[in-house]
Scaffold this active site. Structure first.
Site, mmCIF file in Angstrom:
data_model
loop_
_atom_site.group_PDB
_atom_site.id
_atom_site.type_symbol
_atom_site.label_atom_id
_atom_site.label_comp_id
_atom_site.label_asym_id
_atom_site.label_seq_id
_atom_site.Cartn_x
_atom_site.Cartn_y
_atom_site.Cartn_z
ATOM 1 N N GLU A 244 5.509 -3.072 -5.688
ATOM 2 C CA GLU A 244 6.144 -2.088 -4.811
ATOM 3 C C GLU A 244 6.773 -2.748 -3.603
ATOM 4 O OE1 GLU A 244 3.049 1.457 -6.078
ATOM 5 O OE2 GLU A 244 3.081 0.913 -3.963
ATOM 6 N N TYR B 186 8.393 5.667 -9.116
ATOM 7 C CA TYR B 186 7.344 6.389 -9.550
ATOM 8 C C TYR B 186 7.248 6.642 -11.078
ATOM 9 C CZ TYR B 186 6.041 7.904 -4.552
ATOM 10 O OH TYR B 186 5.487 8.070 -3.570
ATOM 11 N N LYS C 63 7.237 9.215 4.221
ATOM 12 C CA LYS C 63 8.117 10.133 3.326
ATOM 13 C C LYS C 63 8.985 11.114 4.088
ATOM 14 C CE LYS C 63 4.620 9.824 -0.338
ATOM 15 N NZ LYS C 63 3.885 10.658 -1.519
ATOM 16 N N HIS D 76 3.225 7.059 1.573
ATOM 17 C CA HIS D 76 2.632 6.572 0.369
ATOM 18 C C HIS D 76 1.897 5.271 0.798
ATOM 19 C CE1 HIS D 76 2.627 4.698 -3.652
ATOM 20 N NE2 HIS D 76 2.771 3.697 -2.962
ATOM 21 N N ASN E 252 3.214 14.745 1.534
ATOM 22 C CA ASN E 252 2.271 14.357 2.150
ATOM 23 C C ASN E 252 2.073 12.854 2.952
ATOM 24 O OD1 ASN E 252 2.524 12.185 0.251
ATOM 25 N ND2 ASN E 252 0.614 12.242 -0.775
#
Ligand code: CMP
Length: 139
Positions: free
Chosen positions: A128, A51, A11, A117, A114
């Site tokens: 995905e 998302y 990320k 993913h 975070n």
């Protein structure tokens, strides 16, 4: 039988803080083979699409804004029992709860930023991976 592929994104926080190399090294050391990988920046529209499953959640708007705020690294990874083993390697979604030595424990700052993913099921891993990579872009 568990599938052998999962999908990950490094990320914007982790890419921006120069953790990309360290995170790829941890992934490789844990026995994952990189099947496909690309460096890109998501538009807010594409982040929202990725998302969409969270669109009713209170954090969706911030998540989309955050995921389109800077470059990411998207990858398909291969290993026996890939989805479960990768989720163990990255640790809990909230880095404050991530086990010592996991990628989120080492590199993540908050539940939004975070670091990585990881797909939560074989079905989502396929969806995905297909979102980012065409069939001719995998090895
Ligand atoms: P990720 O695994 O990419 O999937 C959805 C993301 O939403 C998640 O990681 C977090 O970065 C973010 N998020 C923000 N708040 C929450 C929350 N309360 N619960 C779950 N995910 C959250």
């Amino acid at each position: 039988m568990a599938g052998n592929r999962t999908f990950t994104m490094i990320k914007p926080d982790a890419v921006g803080n120069n953790h990309t190399g360290h995170i790829i090294a941890k992934i490789s050391e844990a026995g994952f083979r990189i099947v496909a990988m690309k460096y890109l920046r998501l538009t807010p529209e594409r982040a929202g699409e990725f998302y969409a499953v969270h669109s009713a959640r209170p954090f969706y708007k911030d998540l989309v804004k955050y995921m389109s705020s800077g470059p990411i690294v998207a990858a398909i990874l291969e290993k026996d029992n890939a989805v479960e083993d990768f989720r163990k390697l990255i640790g809990a979604t909230d880095p404050a709860k991530a086990a010592p030595g996991t990628i989120r424990n080492l590199y993540a700052k908050s539940i939004d930023a975070n670091a990585v993913h990881g797909s939560d099921s074989d079905e989502n891993a396929a969806i995905e991976g297909n979102f980012f990579f065409s069939l001719t872009e995998r090895y």
